[in-house]
Design an enzyme around this catalytic site. Sequence first.
Site, PDB file in Angstrom:
ATOM      1  N   LYS A 106       0.833  -1.202   0.000  1.00 24.17           N
ATOM      2  CA  LYS A 106       0.000   0.000   0.000  1.00 24.17           C
ATOM      3  C   LYS A 106       0.871   1.256   0.000  1.00 24.17           C
ATOM      4  CE  LYS A 106      -0.318   0.075   5.041  1.00 24.17           C
ATOM      5  NZ  LYS A 106      -1.210   0.179   6.222  1.00 24.17           N
TER       6      LYS A 106
ATOM      7  N   MET B 136      12.160  24.017  -1.189  1.00 26.24           N
ATOM      8  CA  MET B 136      11.275  23.134  -1.945  1.00 26.24           C
ATOM      9  C   MET B 136      12.054  22.178  -2.838  1.00 26.24           C
ATOM     10  SD  MET B 136       8.171  24.037  -4.577  1.00 26.24           S
ATOM     11  CE  MET B 136       7.175  24.855  -3.324  1.00 26.24           C
ATOM     12  N   ASP B 137      13.176  22.649  -3.390  1.00 27.75           N
ATOM     13  CA  ASP B 137      13.890  21.867  -4.395  1.00 27.75           C
ATOM     14  C   ASP B 137      15.338  21.561  -4.048  1.00 27.75           C
ATOM     15  OD1 ASP B 137      11.616  22.148  -6.322  1.00 27.75           O
ATOM     16  OD2 ASP B 137      12.195  24.256  -6.158  1.00 27.75           O
TER      17      ASP B 137
END
Length: 394
Positions: free
Chosen positions: A67, A332-333
Amino acid sequence: QDISIELLDVMGRYDNICNSIHLPLQSGSNRILKRMNRTYTRNHFIELATNIRKKLPKDTKFMGIIKSNAYGHDLEKSAQALDGFVDGYGVVRLEEALKIRDISSKPILAMQGVYSSDAYDSLKHNDIWTVLHSVAQLPLAKQYLDELIFWIKLNTGMNRLGIGLDEIDQFQSFFKEQNFLMTHLACADDPESPMTYEQLERFESALEFFQEHSSKKPICHLANSGGILHYPETFLDMVRPGIILYGVVPDPKSHKLLDLKPALSLKARVVYSKTVKAGSPISYGATWAPEEDIEVSTIPLGYGDGFRRDLSNRGNILIRGEKKPIVGRVCMDQFMVNTNLQKIPVGEEIVILGQMGNHSITAEEMASDLGTIPYEVLTGLNQRIPRVYHPLKK
């Protein structure tokens, strides 16, 4: 793009990938992508599955839980890796089950159940098992009573999903030989917790009721990863390893009673290096500045990829086999690393999760730094990081 998680290259069609995770599968393809500035994962699925199987009684079946994108390892590729080693698959949602059905003919269980006629029809047409965990599901489920295999899920103490022991009599029409009886162990990760034996006792009580009202014993299913590690009494007819299938122990209290090697290594390559002068702050918010001149390297991974911002000014990575601290806020990056006075050239490989030399950083260690669990670390690695697969070494 500059990051990747590498897995085994099953189909040999990853020529254009710059970012990837690496895992091992049985495959005829032997190509390993070699590009600059990537993040990788490596996988020992086959060895892990074999080690788990050795711990089980000969007749106990083995359901691989894949899952949540196989705990961040890639749902479809993980199913391809495991197909020759498991007796079936467990996922949460019907959508996940349908993806696996395109790959494998083995049994698939949608563990959260379904709630509409369209969903039940999809189960029927694709030969997918489902779970009954609520009296509210009964009216619709009874319409498919003779057309599907059902897992009757008992609430023996988890209090998340499950039929109360005082409700089980309402499910007598589902007391059939082909159906399963299951529960979920809440504290099996902790070998000292008394709750697992309490749950086992409640389960056995429900099983007695089932057998009193049916001519056949149901197929019984209890053990999750913690149960497999600590409670052989819970093995019964089938087990469902989750996180241990990926080489990770579920909890700091867990005993590492199996030879578990992480299935995933997360790597990257430096994209920028420079000297930062004493007192010059690094990253958003200027939360950290060196007391003396240092060398800093920028790594092309950030919270946009699922790498947690909470690791700002506290996490570590491996460069040249040594731990180096993350400095400044994770962006973020990208994030930045203090390499002290080492000048690291652009393109040099570093390790975020995995081993380099005599040192390693595990999902368990990163989870401890974050005050969370390794499940969250792994499932957080999102699809912006493509997976690349390494062939299984013979």
